[in-house]
Scaffold this motif. Structure first.
Motif, PDB file in Angstrom:
ATOM      1  N   MET A   1       0.840  -1.207   0.000  1.00  0.00           N
ATOM      2  CA  MET A   1       0.000   0.000   0.000  1.00  0.00           C
ATOM      3  C   MET A   1       0.876   1.259   0.000  1.00  0.00           C
ATOM      4  N   LYS A   2       0.471   2.234  -0.757  1.00  0.00           N
ATOM      5  CA  LYS A   2       1.220   3.501  -0.771  1.00  0.00           C
ATOM      6  C   LYS A   2       1.019   4.245   0.551  1.00  0.00           C
ATOM      7  N   LEU A   3       1.990   5.095   0.875  1.00  0.00           N
ATOM      8  CA  LEU A   3       1.945   5.825   2.143  1.00  0.00           C
ATOM      9  C   LEU A   3       0.650   6.630   2.288  1.00  0.00           C
ATOM     10  N   GLY A   4       0.258   7.297   1.207  1.00  0.00           N
ATOM     11  CA  GLY A   4      -0.959   8.108   1.251  1.00  0.00           C
ATOM     12  C   GLY A   4      -2.177   7.277   1.619  1.00  0.00           C
ATOM     13  N   GLU A   5      -2.226   6.053   1.100  1.00  0.00           N
ATOM     14  CA  GLU A   5      -3.370   5.172   1.402  1.00  0.00           C
ATOM     15  C   GLU A   5      -3.332   4.702   2.848  1.00  0.00           C
ATOM     16  N   VAL A   6      -2.114   4.423   3.340  1.00  0.00           N
ATOM     17  CA  VAL A   6      -1.984   4.021   4.748  1.00  0.00           C
ATOM     18  C   VAL A   6      -2.494   5.145   5.644  1.00  0.00           C
ATOM     19  N   ILE A   7      -2.079   6.366   5.323  1.00  0.00           N
ATOM     20  CA  ILE A   7      -2.510   7.519   6.127  1.00  0.00           C
ATOM     21  C   ILE A   7      -4.030   7.635   6.107  1.00  0.00           C
ATOM     22  N   LYS A   8      -4.594   7.523   4.899  1.00  0.00           N
ATOM     23  CA  LYS A   8      -6.045   7.665   4.743  1.00  0.00           C
ATOM     24  C   LYS A   8      -6.794   6.601   5.537  1.00  0.00           C
ATOM     25  N   THR A   9      -6.331   5.357   5.427  1.00  0.00           N
ATOM     26  CA  THR A   9      -7.004   4.258   6.126  1.00  0.00           C
ATOM     27  C   THR A   9      -6.967   4.480   7.629  1.00  0.00           C
ATOM     28  N   GLN A  10      -5.786   4.851   8.144  1.00  0.00           N
ATOM     29  CA  GLN A  10      -5.675   5.024   9.596  1.00  0.00           C
ATOM     30  C   GLN A  10      -6.465   6.245  10.066  1.00  0.00           C
ATOM     31  N   ALA A  11      -6.535   7.256   9.199  1.00  0.00           N
ATOM     32  CA  ALA A  11      -7.258   8.478   9.591  1.00  0.00           C
ATOM     33  C   ALA A  11      -8.760   8.231   9.705  1.00  0.00           C
ATOM     34  N   GLN A 327       7.446  20.387   7.559  1.00  0.00           N
ATOM     35  CA  GLN A 327       6.595  20.723   6.430  1.00  0.00           C
ATOM     36  C   GLN A 327       5.169  20.273   6.756  1.00  0.00           C
ATOM     37  N   PHE A 328       4.212  21.090   6.317  1.00  0.00           N
ATOM     38  CA  PHE A 328       2.795  20.772   6.553  1.00  0.00           C
ATOM     39  C   PHE A 328       2.186  20.374   5.219  1.00  0.00           C
ATOM     40  N   LEU A 329       1.775  19.124   5.125  1.00  0.00           N
ATOM     41  CA  LEU A 329       1.329  18.590   3.842  1.00  0.00           C
ATOM     42  C   LEU A 329      -0.102  18.061   3.944  1.00  0.00           C
ATOM     43  N   THR A 330      -0.731  17.929   2.785  1.00  0.00           N
ATOM     44  CA  THR A 330      -2.081  17.333   2.766  1.00  0.00           C
ATOM     45  C   THR A 330      -2.110  16.268   1.679  1.00  0.00           C
ATOM     46  N   LEU A 331      -3.203  15.538   1.643  1.00  0.00           N
ATOM     47  CA  LEU A 331      -3.337  14.533   0.590  1.00  0.00           C
ATOM     48  C   LEU A 331      -4.152  15.088  -0.576  1.00  0.00           C
ATOM     49  N   LYS A 332      -4.482  16.379  -0.516  1.00  0.00           N
ATOM     50  CA  LYS A 332      -5.282  16.966  -1.595  1.00  0.00           C
ATOM     51  C   LYS A 332      -4.404  17.178  -2.826  1.00  0.00           C
ATOM     52  N   GLU A 333      -4.872  16.707  -3.928  1.00  0.00           N
ATOM     53  CA  GLU A 333      -4.162  16.943  -5.180  1.00  0.00           C
ATOM     54  C   GLU A 333      -4.360  18.425  -5.529  1.00  0.00           C
ATOM     55  N   SER A 334      -4.120  18.779  -6.757  1.00  0.00           N
ATOM     56  CA  SER A 334      -4.237  20.192  -7.133  1.00  0.00           C
ATOM     57  C   SER A 334      -5.655  20.695  -6.837  1.00  0.00           C
ATOM     58  N   LYS A 361      -7.223  24.222  -0.242  1.00  0.00           N
ATOM     59  CA  LYS A 361      -8.403  24.544   0.574  1.00  0.00           C
ATOM     60  C   LYS A 361      -8.800  23.333   1.426  1.00  0.00           C
ATOM     61  N   LEU A 362      -8.855  23.549   2.746  1.00  0.00           N
ATOM     62  CA  LEU A 362      -9.099  22.448   3.684  1.00  0.00           C
ATOM     63  C   LEU A 362     -10.449  22.584   4.351  1.00  0.00           C
ATOM     64  N   CYS A 363     -11.140  21.453   4.500  1.00  0.00           N
ATOM     65  CA  CYS A 363     -12.448  21.432   5.150  1.00  0.00           C
ATOM     66  C   CYS A 363     -12.454  20.394   6.268  1.00  0.00           C
ATOM     67  N   TYR A 364     -13.523  20.395   7.026  1.00  0.00           N
ATOM     68  CA  TYR A 364     -13.697  19.453   8.135  1.00  0.00           C
ATOM     69  C   TYR A 364     -13.379  18.023   7.686  1.00  0.00           C
ATOM     70  N   GLY A 365     -12.526  17.341   8.452  1.00  0.00           N
ATOM     71  CA  GLY A 365     -12.219  15.938   8.146  1.00  0.00           C
ATOM     72  C   GLY A 365     -11.002  15.750   7.259  1.00  0.00           C
ATOM     73  N   ASP A 366     -10.528  16.812   6.614  1.00  0.00           N
ATOM     74  CA  ASP A 366      -9.342  16.665   5.758  1.00  0.00           C
ATOM     75  C   ASP A 366      -8.096  16.376   6.600  1.00  0.00           C
ATOM     76  N   ILE A 367      -7.143  15.719   5.949  1.00  0.00           N
ATOM     77  CA  ILE A 367      -5.933  15.286   6.650  1.00  0.00           C
ATOM     78  C   ILE A 367      -4.804  16.292   6.431  1.00  0.00           C
ATOM     79  N   VAL A 368      -4.091  16.617   7.517  1.00  0.00           N
ATOM     80  CA  VAL A 368      -2.854  17.409   7.415  1.00  0.00           C
ATOM     81  C   VAL A 368      -1.771  16.584   8.092  1.00  0.00           C
ATOM     82  N   PHE A 369      -0.623  16.431   7.451  1.00  0.00           N
ATOM     83  CA  PHE A 369       0.448  15.695   8.143  1.00  0.00           C
ATOM     84  C   PHE A 369       1.755  16.469   8.118  1.00  0.00           C
ATOM     85  N   MET A 370       2.586  16.154   9.101  1.00  0.00           N
ATOM     86  CA  MET A 370       3.820  16.904   9.319  1.00  0.00           C
ATOM     87  C   MET A 370       5.006  15.961   9.239  1.00  0.00           C
ATOM     88  N   THR A 371       6.078  16.471   8.651  1.00  0.00           N
ATOM     89  CA  THR A 371       7.276  15.654   8.432  1.00  0.00           C
ATOM     90  C   THR A 371       8.207  15.709   9.642  1.00  0.00           C
TER      91      THR A 371
END
Ligand SMILES: *Cc1c(COP(=O)(O)O)cnc(C)c1O
Length: 404
Positions: A1-11, A327-334, A361-371
């Protein structure tokens, strides 16, 4: 599983969590082993004491740099032999000494502590081999030192080793650690050089046995995207050359290097979720779950940035590295971007991690992750404030399974 998917599943299960990555830890520790084949590495448990993390690093044949009796006992429980656990910390109590004396190699931090270890050894009817932490008369960049709460001043060491008064103590090793997070190989080389010179002088003047020289830490990692990586290959070659020289006169002396952050720092993320957004007099606030009370270091960096007039305030490890260390990152594409201020959900206004940054643009429930959250993250953070639900620590193993 890709890292982004792992993050999403756990979130979906957790609102905030650390995510450590075993493959990364093995890679980072392998880099050290390959570049310093004759050095014995110790893992500084205080940087991250998660059992899966510690176990992975011990399985890489690292010993332990234990900063408390608790870390001595943890290392012991995880199966490390007492000859691979080095217990170095200021202010050990008699109870600490009694608890650690059979389970670790104690590195004495003061003359008074040596006397206390001697008393405990006498009670046990044994002679204990110990190391001493030295406060050397040099720094990373200067040829003179200064006062320190750590270790025994270099000028006192010669006498101590030449005529040790304690009958139940044998001093057979030295430990020096001055600074963390150095990325300049040249500066680290100078530091190691000074340690080798000190050790040679000690041997000559005191005719003492040096079974090991623990050169401490200093090996840094890139936090900011503007950091240049340390030239680890060059540093390894330098140490190899130095060791060859040393071996001529001290064939049995081991060289130890301690690392915390190099093993785990970049192999951990902190993941959180948006729990609210609002715009107040022109500022858009993104409110995140557990920031100051989940991963405190970005909050401290933001606070220091506010109070300091310096563009590059000096580091104060492990609390503060630099203003742009995370760094503050999200899983939102463009998509739509906006200028926001990232804050936490605590009832204090200091709970801010970034001001006026551009984010998708971030809304309720969106994921933010830090390195760079692997080291000095969960262990440094005061999680009890305002009785919030604590972030969990998750570990992705080499099979891609996530374990708690
Ligand atoms: C904390 C500590 C380390 C680890 O430092 P890193 O910068 O995380 O590698 C090593 N040695 C001593 C004595 C320490 O206190």
């Amino acid at each position: 599983m890709k890292l982004g998917e792992v993050i999403k599943t756990q979130a979906e299960k957790y609102d905030s969590f650390y995510l450590y990555n075993q493959v990364g830890i093995i890679k980072s520790t392998n880099i050290l082993k390959e570049n310093f084949p004759q050095v014995e590495f110790l893992y500084s448990i205080k940087s991250n004491s998660n059992n899966h993390v510690v176990n992975t690093i011990f399985n890489q044949n690292f010993g332990a740099d234990a900063a408390s009796l608790g870390e001595v006992l943890l290392s012991h429980e995880l199966g490390l032999g007492s000859d691979k656990i080095y217990y170095s910390a200021p202010g050990k109590t008699i109870a600490d000494i009694k608890g650690a004396i059979e389970k670790s190699i104690i590195i004495a931090d003061s003359i008074d502590e040596i006397k206390r270890i001697d008393t405990v050894s006498k009670e046990l009817g044994k002679v204990t081999k110990i190391g001493v932490r030295i406060n050397p008369n040099f720094s990373f960049t200067e040829n003179s030192g200064g006062s320190s709460k750590f270790g025994i001043d270099e000028e006192l060491i010669y006498e101590l080793l030449a005529e040790n008064q304690c009958k139940n103590i044998e001093i057979n090793g030295i430990h020096i650690h001055l600074k963390s997070q150095e990325l300049n190989a040249n500066i680290l080389e100078q530091y190691y050089n000074k340690i080798f010179t000190l050790a040679t002088n000690l041997k000559e003047k005191c005719n003492c046995k040096l079974d090991y020289i623990n050169m401490g830490s200093g090996i840094g990692i890139e936090y900011s995207i503007n950091d240049n990586p340390l030239d680890i290959k060059r540093l390894g070659q330098f140490v190899a050359n130095k060791l060859e020289e040393l071996k001529k006169t001290n064939p049995n002396t081991k060289i130890l290097i301690e690392v915390g952050r190099y093993a785990i720092g970049k192999n951990g993320l902190y993941v959180t979720k948006v729990v609210d957004r609002k715009t107040s007099y022109g500022t858009t606030f993104i409110i995140l779950k557990n920031t100051l009370n989940g991963f405190i270091r970005p909050s401290i960096a933001n606070l220091i940035g506010k109070y300091s007039t310096d563009k590059k305030p000096i580091a104060s490890e492990p609390l503060f590295t630099s203003l742009d260390a995370f760094q503050f990152l999200t899983l939102k594409e463009s998509g739509e971007k906006e200028k926001v201020t990232l804050v936490g959900n605590l009832c204090t206004a200091t709970d801010v991690i970034a001001e006026d940054i551009i984010m998708p643009k971030l809304c309720y429930g969106d994921i933010v992750f830090m390195t760079n959250a692997g080291s000095y993250g969960a262990v440094l953070t005061p999680m009890q404030f305002s009785t919030q639900e604590k972030p969990v620590e998750l570990f992705v193993n080499t099979s891609g399974e996530v374990v708690e």
